[in-house]
Scaffold this motif. Structure first.
Motif, PDB file in Angstrom:
ATOM      1  N   VAL A   1       0.847  -1.198   0.000  1.00 58.15           N
ATOM      2  CA  VAL A   1       0.000   0.000   0.000  1.00 58.15           C
ATOM      3  C   VAL A   1       0.880   1.244   0.000  1.00 58.15           C
ATOM      4  O   VAL A   1       1.869   1.313   0.727  1.00 58.15           O
ATOM      5  N   TYR A   2       0.498   2.234  -0.829  1.00 55.37           N
ATOM      6  CA  TYR A   2       1.169   3.533  -0.798  1.00 55.37           C
ATOM      7  C   TYR A   2       1.027   4.144   0.594  1.00 55.37           C
ATOM      8  O   TYR A   2      -0.034   4.044   1.218  1.00 55.37           O
ATOM      9  N   ASP A   3       2.042   4.820   1.049  1.00 56.77           N
ATOM     10  CA  ASP A   3       1.972   5.592   2.285  1.00 56.77           C
ATOM     11  C   ASP A   3       1.249   6.899   1.936  1.00 56.77           C
ATOM     12  O   ASP A   3       1.811   7.786   1.296  1.00 56.77           O
ATOM     13  N   ALA A   4      -0.016   6.996   2.348  1.00 57.48           N
ATOM     14  CA  ALA A   4      -0.846   8.146   1.979  1.00 57.48           C
ATOM     15  C   ALA A   4      -0.246   9.464   2.443  1.00 57.48           C
ATOM     16  O   ALA A   4      -0.306  10.466   1.731  1.00 57.48           O
ATOM     17  N   ASP A   5       0.333   9.485   3.652  1.00 56.91           N
ATOM     18  CA  ASP A   5       0.909  10.723   4.175  1.00 56.91           C
ATOM     19  C   ASP A   5       2.099  11.186   3.341  1.00 56.91           C
ATOM     20  O   ASP A   5       2.288  12.368   3.098  1.00 56.91           O
ATOM     21  N   GLN A   6       2.903  10.245   2.885  1.00 60.04           N
ATOM     22  CA  GLN A   6       4.112  10.585   2.137  1.00 60.04           C
ATOM     23  C   GLN A   6       3.823  10.945   0.678  1.00 60.04           C
ATOM     24  O   GLN A   6       4.469  11.824   0.120  1.00 60.04           O
ATOM     25  N   PHE A   7       2.839  10.274   0.051  1.00 63.07           N
ATOM     26  CA  PHE A   7       2.656  10.433  -1.387  1.00 63.07           C
ATOM     27  C   PHE A   7       1.447  11.271  -1.801  1.00 63.07           C
ATOM     28  O   PHE A   7       1.328  11.619  -2.975  1.00 63.07           O
ATOM     29  N   ALA A   8       0.556  11.621  -0.902  1.00 62.70           N
ATOM     30  CA  ALA A   8      -0.633  12.401  -1.257  1.00 62.70           C
ATOM     31  C   ALA A   8      -0.234  13.690  -1.969  1.00 62.70           C
ATOM     32  O   ALA A   8       0.609  14.442  -1.482  1.00 62.70           O
ATOM     33  N   GLY A   9      -0.803  13.911  -3.127  1.00 57.65           N
ATOM     34  CA  GLY A   9      -0.546  15.119  -3.905  1.00 57.65           C
ATOM     35  C   GLY A   9       0.698  15.085  -4.766  1.00 57.65           C
ATOM     36  O   GLY A   9       0.890  15.949  -5.615  1.00 57.65           O
ATOM     37  N   ARG A  10       1.550  14.097  -4.582  1.00 55.37           N
ATOM     38  CA  ARG A  10       2.763  14.010  -5.409  1.00 55.37           C
ATOM     39  C   ARG A  10       2.424  13.531  -6.813  1.00 55.37           C
ATOM     40  O   ARG A  10       1.476  12.778  -7.025  1.00 55.37           O
ATOM     41  N   GLN A  11       3.255  13.941  -7.746  1.00 56.71           N
ATOM     42  CA  GLN A  11       3.057  13.542  -9.138  1.00 56.71           C
ATOM     43  C   GLN A  11       3.462  12.079  -9.320  1.00 56.71           C
ATOM     44  O   GLN A  11       4.515  11.645  -8.858  1.00 56.71           O
ATOM     45  N   MET A  12       2.580  11.334  -9.991  1.00 55.28           N
ATOM     46  CA  MET A  12       2.878   9.938 -10.307  1.00 55.28           C
ATOM     47  C   MET A  12       3.583   9.879 -11.662  1.00 55.28           C
ATOM     48  O   MET A  12       3.707  10.891 -12.353  1.00 55.28           O
ATOM     49  N   ALA A  13       4.027   8.713 -12.048  1.00 54.45           N
ATOM     50  CA  ALA A  13       4.775   8.543 -13.295  1.00 54.45           C
ATOM     51  C   ALA A  13       3.962   8.928 -14.530  1.00 54.45           C
ATOM     52  O   ALA A  13       4.525   9.347 -15.536  1.00 54.45           O
TER      53      ALA A  13
END
Length: 130
Positions: A37-49
């Motif tokens: 599972v993605y770490d929601a706190d770390q990756f929320a709003g970040r650009q994906m590939a």
């Protein structure tokens, strides 16, 4: 130009294609392995590939080889629960893991925030703009 010269010229391109991963036709076979599972706190709003922003409440997933926009059924082999996700990112890059799921998708299959044995079954590839 002889056939040997043509073959020699094509060899680097063929080797490069072989290093890219599985043949596209083979990539649409069901796969079994571990989901994370993605770490929601770390990756929320970040650009994906694929260029979109990661939304923990969406049905995003990351896979190493499937084309962006591919619709995939993910089944938790412990619970039997399934959900549908769209491949939007690359990863996971930890050996043995075959897919990273958004928190919403992980909850939908009873996975919580840990790891789970899953089967992924690509359903369709959606064309995306370059």
């Amino acid at each position: 130009m002889t056939a040997i010269h043509l073959w020699r010229g094509a060899l680097p391109a063929l080797l490069a294609l072989a290093c890219l991963g599985p043949h596209p036709a083979l990539a649409f076979e069901p796969q079994r392995g571990t989901a994370s599972v993605y770490d929601a706190d770390q990756f929320a709003g970040r650009q994906m590939a694929n260029g979109d922003r990661f939304d923990p409440a969406a049905n995003h997933a990351a896979h190493r080889h499937l084309p962006f926009g591919t619709v995939v059924s993910v089944t938790n082999l412990r619970t039997g629960a399934s959900t549908i996700v769209v491949i939007s990112d690359r990863g996971p890059f930890i050996p043995g893991r075959i897919i990273d799921l958004s928190p919403r998708s992980a909850r939908a299959i009873g996975m919580g925030i840990g790891l789970a044995p899953v089967e992924i079954r690509p359903l369709e590839e959606v064309a995306q703009a370059p």
